[in-house]
Design a protein around this motif. Structure first.
Motif, PDB file in Angstrom:
ATOM      1  N   GLU A 162       0.828  -1.209   0.000  1.00 22.62           N
ATOM      2  CA  GLU A 162       0.000   0.000   0.000  1.00 22.62           C
ATOM      3  C   GLU A 162       0.866   1.264   0.000  1.00 22.62           C
ATOM      4  O   GLU A 162       0.613   2.198  -0.762  1.00 22.62           O
ATOM      5  CB  GLU A 162      -0.929   0.011   1.209  1.00 22.62           C
ATOM      6  CG  GLU A 162      -1.806   1.253   1.284  1.00 22.62           C
ATOM      7  CD  GLU A 162      -2.735   1.269   2.492  1.00 22.62           C
ATOM      8  OE1 GLU A 162      -3.566   2.201   2.574  1.00 22.62           O
ATOM      9  OE2 GLU A 162      -2.614   0.375   3.356  1.00 22.62           O
ATOM     10  N   VAL A 163       1.882   1.285   0.852  1.00 22.64           N
ATOM     11  CA  VAL A 163       2.730   2.480   0.950  1.00 22.64           C
ATOM     12  C   VAL A 163       3.451   2.734  -0.366  1.00 22.64           C
ATOM     13  O   VAL A 163       3.461   3.856  -0.893  1.00 22.64           O
ATOM     14  CB  VAL A 163       3.742   2.338   2.101  1.00 22.64           C
ATOM     15  CG1 VAL A 163       4.762   3.474   2.071  1.00 22.64           C
ATOM     16  CG2 VAL A 163       3.008   2.331   3.441  1.00 22.64           C
ATOM     17  N   ARG A 164       4.052   1.689  -0.933  1.00 25.58           N
ATOM     18  CA  ARG A 164       4.787   1.856  -2.188  1.00 25.58           C
ATOM     19  C   ARG A 164       3.851   2.176  -3.350  1.00 25.58           C
ATOM     20  O   ARG A 164       4.214   2.934  -4.252  1.00 25.58           O
ATOM     21  CB  ARG A 164       5.614   0.602  -2.479  1.00 25.58           C
ATOM     22  CG  ARG A 164       6.868   0.514  -1.618  1.00 25.58           C
ATOM     23  CD  ARG A 164       7.499  -0.872  -1.683  1.00 25.58           C
ATOM     24  NE  ARG A 164       7.980  -1.180  -3.026  1.00 25.58           N
ATOM     25  CZ  ARG A 164       9.195  -0.917  -3.476  1.00 25.58           C
ATOM     26  NH1 ARG A 164      10.073  -0.292  -2.681  1.00 25.58           N
ATOM     27  NH2 ARG A 164       9.568  -1.256  -4.696  1.00 25.58           N
ATOM     28  N   GLU A 190       3.297   5.784  -3.238  1.00 28.08           N
ATOM     29  CA  GLU A 190       4.488   6.504  -3.703  1.00 28.08           C
ATOM     30  C   GLU A 190       4.600   6.438  -5.223  1.00 28.08           C
ATOM     31  O   GLU A 190       4.964   7.425  -5.878  1.00 28.08           O
ATOM     32  CB  GLU A 190       5.731   5.908  -3.042  1.00 28.08           C
ATOM     33  CG  GLU A 190       5.790   6.148  -1.535  1.00 28.08           C
ATOM     34  CD  GLU A 190       6.901   5.380  -0.854  1.00 28.08           C
ATOM     35  OE1 GLU A 190       7.485   4.474  -1.500  1.00 28.08           O
ATOM     36  OE2 GLU A 190       7.194   5.668   0.322  1.00 28.08           O
ATOM     37  N   ASP A 220      -1.356  -7.192   2.415  1.00 25.67           N
ATOM     38  CA  ASP A 220      -0.874  -5.873   1.986  1.00 25.67           C
ATOM     39  C   ASP A 220      -0.390  -5.903   0.531  1.00 25.67           C
ATOM     40  O   ASP A 220       0.720  -5.490   0.216  1.00 25.67           O
ATOM     41  CB  ASP A 220       0.237  -5.370   2.907  1.00 25.67           C
ATOM     42  CG  ASP A 220       0.596  -3.895   2.646  1.00 25.67           C
ATOM     43  OD1 ASP A 220      -0.291  -3.160   2.145  1.00 25.67           O
ATOM     44  OD2 ASP A 220       1.737  -3.499   2.930  1.00 25.67           O
TER      45      ASP A 220
END
Length: 292
Positions: A12-14, A17, A43
């Motif tokens: 999710e974070v990447r 980004e 995730d």
């Protein structure tokens, strides 16, 4: 001509980004960029860019070039999107959305309107904005809060899309609203949605690619400006947008990923606006500022 999806499978974070990075690369070009959750527990997310087959080679080259420095292990995969009536298909899964006092619904869900709801009927179509995206819902909630607490004499919906935000303002207050978009298709769809929601007067629509259009000087300055676009153009247009804001006026900004909010706030603080509140919705933020 088939539509192609190029995508990267990641976390999710990447994914957020990568979405931010691709938004910088493609700017306001006509390519849809999105993230999708595949498996919450594991995730697993996908960051995607959509294009027609004829654009695939140049888009792939640009995506791979953008990813090679910060995401060297990212594998760009490909999917051919089948020819489907996506408008009809999307309606099957769209449920009414509540935001503040508003209920945004499709024509297939008119029976879901309850007494006291401020109902806005928007069917999925060519223009963005059915209320289901976190940015639209955040704007609706903020519009409700602002119009409850402040005196607003006129409003601007910049990048109106489906017209849902302009309709929301007009349904809450009997004030003039200008709804603009850079896309003539969106402007036409917005005008149709305005009429279908029973609004005969009070909202003016205009296709305006920039603030040099006479529509802004004719109808402004504005007590309320709503801009649900993307972080990059919002930052770029900050000085011009604020020039069209009346003293004591409010600004509602959205289309901003959570990680981008500080850059947007810095641009508008630099234009002498004061931060009032930020609403978070599904990784996106809606920012309310005012002019002292």
């Amino acid at each position: 001509m088939s539509e192609i999806r190029l995508y990267v499978t990641t976390t999710e974070v990447r994914a957020g980004e990568i979405l931010d990075l691709l938004s910088e690369v493609f700017g306001e070009e006509d390519f849809a960029i999105a993230t999708t959750e595949i498996d919450e527990k594991k995730d697993i997310w996908e960051a995607s860019v959509y294009m027609m087959r004829e654009d695939e080679a140049q888009v792939r080259a640009r995506v791979e070039d953008a990813l090679k420095t910060s995401f060297p292990d990212a594998k760009v995969e490909r999917e051919v999107i089948p020819d489907v009536d996506w408008v009809a298909r999307s309606l099957e899964g769209l449920k009414p959305v509540r935001a503040g006092r508003f209920l945004v619904h499709g024509s297939h869900d008119r029976d879901k309107v309850r007494p006291g709801d401020i109902a806005i009927e928007i069917d999925a179509g060519q223009a963005f904005g059915t209320g289901h995206h976190g940015t639209t819902a955040g704007c609706l909630e903020t519009i409700d809060r602002v119009l409850r607490s402040r005196s607003v004499r006129n409003a601007l919906d910049l990048g109106t899309g489906s017209g849902v935000l302009a309709i929301a303002v007009r349904k809450l207050r009997n004030i003039p609203v200008l709804a603009t978009d850079i896309d003539p298709v969106a402007t036409r769809v917005a005008a149709e949605n305005i009429r279908s929601n029973g609004i005969a007067t009070g909202i003016s629509t205009a296709t305006a690619p920039g603030f040099h259009s006479t529509a802004f000087s004719t109808h402004g300055p504005f007590d309320l400006i709503i801009a649900n676009i993307l972080a990059r153009p919002l930052i770029k247009m900050a000085p011009q947008l604020v020039n069209h804001l009346a003293p004591g006026g409010s600004v509602i900004l959205s289309g901003i990923l959570a990680a981008q909010r500080w850059k947007v706030l810095a641009a508008y603080n630099g234009a002498h606006l004061r931060h009032v509140r930020t609403i978070w919705r599904n990784g996106w933020v809606t920012i309310h500022l005012d002019r002292p």
